[in-house]
Design an enzyme around this catalytic site. Structure first.
Site, PDB file in Angstrom:
ATOM      1  N   ARG A   7      -6.659   3.091   9.453  1.00 59.63           N
ATOM      2  CA  ARG A   7      -6.300   2.383   8.482  1.00 59.63           C
ATOM      3  C   ARG A   7      -7.373   1.629   8.017  1.00 59.63           C
ATOM      4  O   ARG A   7      -7.321   1.125   6.755  1.00 59.63           O
ATOM      5  CB  ARG A   7      -5.024   1.801   8.676  1.00 59.63           C
TER       6      ARG A   7
ATOM      7  N   TRP B 282      11.723  -2.142   4.231  1.00 67.49           N
ATOM      8  CA  TRP B 282      10.800  -1.378   3.258  1.00 67.49           C
ATOM      9  C   TRP B 282       9.997  -0.281   3.912  1.00 67.49           C
ATOM     10  O   TRP B 282       9.153   0.247   3.045  1.00 67.49           O
ATOM     11  CB  TRP B 282       9.878  -2.556   2.751  1.00 67.49           C
TER      12      TRP B 282
ATOM     13  N   GLY C  90       7.260   4.874   6.348  1.00 67.85           N
ATOM     14  CA  GLY C  90       6.936   5.823   7.081  1.00 67.85           C
ATOM     15  C   GLY C  90       7.913   6.327   7.942  1.00 67.85           C
ATOM     16  O   GLY C  90       8.593   7.683   7.699  1.00 67.85           O
TER      17      GLY C  90
ATOM     18  N   LEU D 239       8.241   0.032  13.909  1.00 65.73           N
ATOM     19  CA  LEU D 239       9.640   0.011  14.224  1.00 65.73           C
ATOM     20  C   LEU D 239       9.984   0.419  15.381  1.00 65.73           C
ATOM     21  O   LEU D 239      11.262  -0.048  15.676  1.00 65.73           O
ATOM     22  CB  LEU D 239      10.173   1.279  12.735  1.00 65.73           C
TER      23      LEU D 239
HETATM   24  C1  SIN Z   1       3.185   4.072   5.710  1.00 64.08           C
HETATM   25  O1  SIN Z   1       4.044   4.873   5.539  1.00 64.08           O
HETATM   26  O2  SIN Z   1       2.058   4.277   5.235  1.00 64.08           O
HETATM   27  C2  SIN Z   1       3.300   2.667   6.490  1.00 64.08           C
HETATM   28  C3  SIN Z   1       3.695   2.944   7.904  1.00 64.08           C
HETATM   29  C4  SIN Z   1       3.724   1.921   8.727  1.00 64.08           C
HETATM   30  O3  SIN Z   1       2.872   1.053   8.310  1.00 64.08           O
HETATM   31  O4  SIN Z   1       3.755   2.193  10.062  1.00 64.08           O
END
Ligand code: SIN
Length: 509
Positions: free
Chosen positions: A280, A50, A53, A380
């Protein structure tokens, strides 16, 4: 408790979990026969599929592994292990190239290099993407194809992890899996947990709801050390259209100029565009506060993305349109949602835990690279880079399962009834969410003690208890953990290390 009915012996690594970490470990264990057990069909019920990013890595001349490691350490708010951050970032380019060689169709620039974009708290653009916001699914699809073609990997889909098997010395010797309602012991010389995070413990999450910290809980019950479980990252822009899980509106939208506003059109974090790309946790608290005050929180991408939505952010566009909301015409209602677990089973960069025979990789592990706050798109990279390392190390281990008869186990902890799970999820969001304090966390621990009476050691309760106890004990605010009663960080950053799950009788302490 049902008796274990079947027993299998596997003479190679046993990987539990079908996300990026699990698949990377399974592939790199070649040529050792590797058994991959996934809780759902491949590509389902794993958070990495899912991910919108992408994968952070130093891929340009403006960047370097050292700079990436520095950003990682700063984001982690004093709790990143420098050697783990170095190991991760030095593996960045090779990991992206490995994934690309397996068929992951990363976006390319005019010269054929990896095209990279900027996300919050990165000092340069370094996030390799696929098709705008489709990185997770595209990368996973390439790995699934590779796993299906790999002669050394046997895959058992729809197998749910129910228990770890240990011998009398504590060494992990295998697992109990439930498949089609039947319990099976699988003995193996090495178990690699790649079971994902804890988003499903929360009522509002961007991750598959099935991920409820099972690997974390079972490892804790087996005596593994749990590191910093209180650190949960809340993503500020989950799309609030009443869906469970909540679809994500990637941070890249703000990277391209989308703005956070309240219901009256006022900027949530101030006029300056960079303010919306603050760490964040800061943005998540602003969104949470706006919603609590009744002003509402919205992501306005009309001017910045507008007509480009369907091509530049197809996943977000589809999620909005599916809910009857056209993001080209109207701001997107957003909420902060549980998104990533920085804490987990203490493990090194090769996935080694303190328990012989047990490895942990990906979100269920805490390797020290995320500290108190994960840098966007590092997960990731970690899943693939450290997953590969763990697969190689586990494959180099013992060939045979010896002393089979001394294996203990067969008892599995109970499931949590749906009603109790619903109560737990609401309470986690309310009491151990974006904003915490002693009263909330104590209420949560009291609830856990009550639920434990009917389902002792149910994994979601054990995992929630680890988070709640460590959050109560951490009398400061740091990274993703914010306490209104202790709003500042302590001068010295310290880790939480838990060896056993909290006992309900101490809940009210
Ligand atoms: C996002 O695309 O905002 C999430 C990316 C992430 O959580 O590393």
């Amino acid at each position: 408790m049902r008796p274990v009915r079947d027993r299998q012996v596997h003479d190679g690594p046993l990987v539990i979990g079908g996300g990026l970490a699990g698949l990377s470990a399974a592939l790199e264990a070649a040529p050792r026969p590797t058994l991959l057990v996934t809780p759902a069909p491949l590509l389902q019920a794993c958070a990495s599929a899912w991910a919108q990013g992408g994968l952070a890595a130093a891929l340009t001349r403006a960047d370097s592994p050292g700079l990436h490691a520095r950003d990682t350490e700063i984001a982690g708010a004093g709790l990143v292990a420098p050697e783990a951050a170095r190991a991760l970032t030095e593996d960045g380019q090779a990991t992206v190239e490995w994934l690309a060689a397996l068929g992951a169709p990363f976006d390319r620039d005019a010269d054929g290099g990896f095209s990279v974009s900027l996300e919050a708290a990165h000092s340069v653009a370094r996030v390799a993407r696929v098709g705008g916001d489709g990185a997770g699914r595209a990368i996973l699809s390439a790995l699934v194809a590779a796993v299906r073609a790999a002669p050394h990997v046997r895959t058992l889909e729809n197998g749910r992890l129910r228990a770890l098997l240990q011998d009398a010395g504590g060494q992990v010797r295998g697992v109990v899996i439930e498949r089609d309602g039947r319990l099976t012991e699988i003995l193996a010389p090495a178990v690699i947990l790649a079971t994902g995070g804890v988003g499903g413990l929360y009522a509002v999450t961007t991750t598959p709801a099935a991920l409820k910290g099972e690997g974390l809980a079972l490892a804790a019950l087996a005596g593994a050390e749990i590191l910093d479980p209180e650190f949960v990252q809340f993503h500020p822009t989950a799309i609030d259209v009443g869906l469970d899980p909540a679809p994500l509106a990637t941070e890249a939208l703000r990277g391209e100029g989308a703005r956070l506003i309240d219901g009256e059109g006022r900027f949530l974090l101030g006029e300056a565009a960079e303010a919306d790309l603050a760490p964040r946790d800061v943005v998540a608290r602003a969104v949470h506060a706006a919603r609590q005050s009744g002003r509402g929180a919205f992501l306005d991408a009309r001017a910045a993305i507008g007509a480009h939505f369907p091509t530049h952010f197809p996943a977000v566009f589809a999620a909005c349109m599916g809910a009857g909301l056209d993001p080209r015409e109207a701001p997107i209602p957003v909420a902060a949602a549980a998104h990533y677990h920085m804490g987990g089973i203490a493990a090194d960069a090769d996935g080694r835990t303190g328990l012989a025979g047990l490895f942990a990789v990906g979100e269920c592990a805490a390797t020290g690279v995320h500290g108190a706050n994960r840098l966007a798109s590092n997960s990731l990279l970690e899943a693939a880079a450290f997953g590969r390392r763990a697969g190689r190390l586990a494959a180099a281990g013992p060939v045979e399962v010896s002393g089979r008869t001394s294996v203990l186990g067969g008892e599995v902890p109970p499931d949590l009834a749906p009603g109790a799970l619903g109560e737990l999820r609401e309470a986690m969001t309310a009491e151990a969410g974006v904003v915490r304090d002693a009263a909330r966390l104590t209420r949560l621990l009291d609830l856990l003690a009550r639920l434990e009476r009917t389902a002792p050691d149910a994994p979601p309760l054990v995992a929630a208890g680890l988070i709640a106890r460590a959050a109560l004990d951490r009398r400061e605010s740091r990274g993703g953990h914010y306490r209104t009663d202790f709003p500042e960080p302590l001068a010295e950053a310290r880790h939480s290390r838990l060896r056993r799950p909290p006992t309900p009788s101490t809940a009210a302490a």
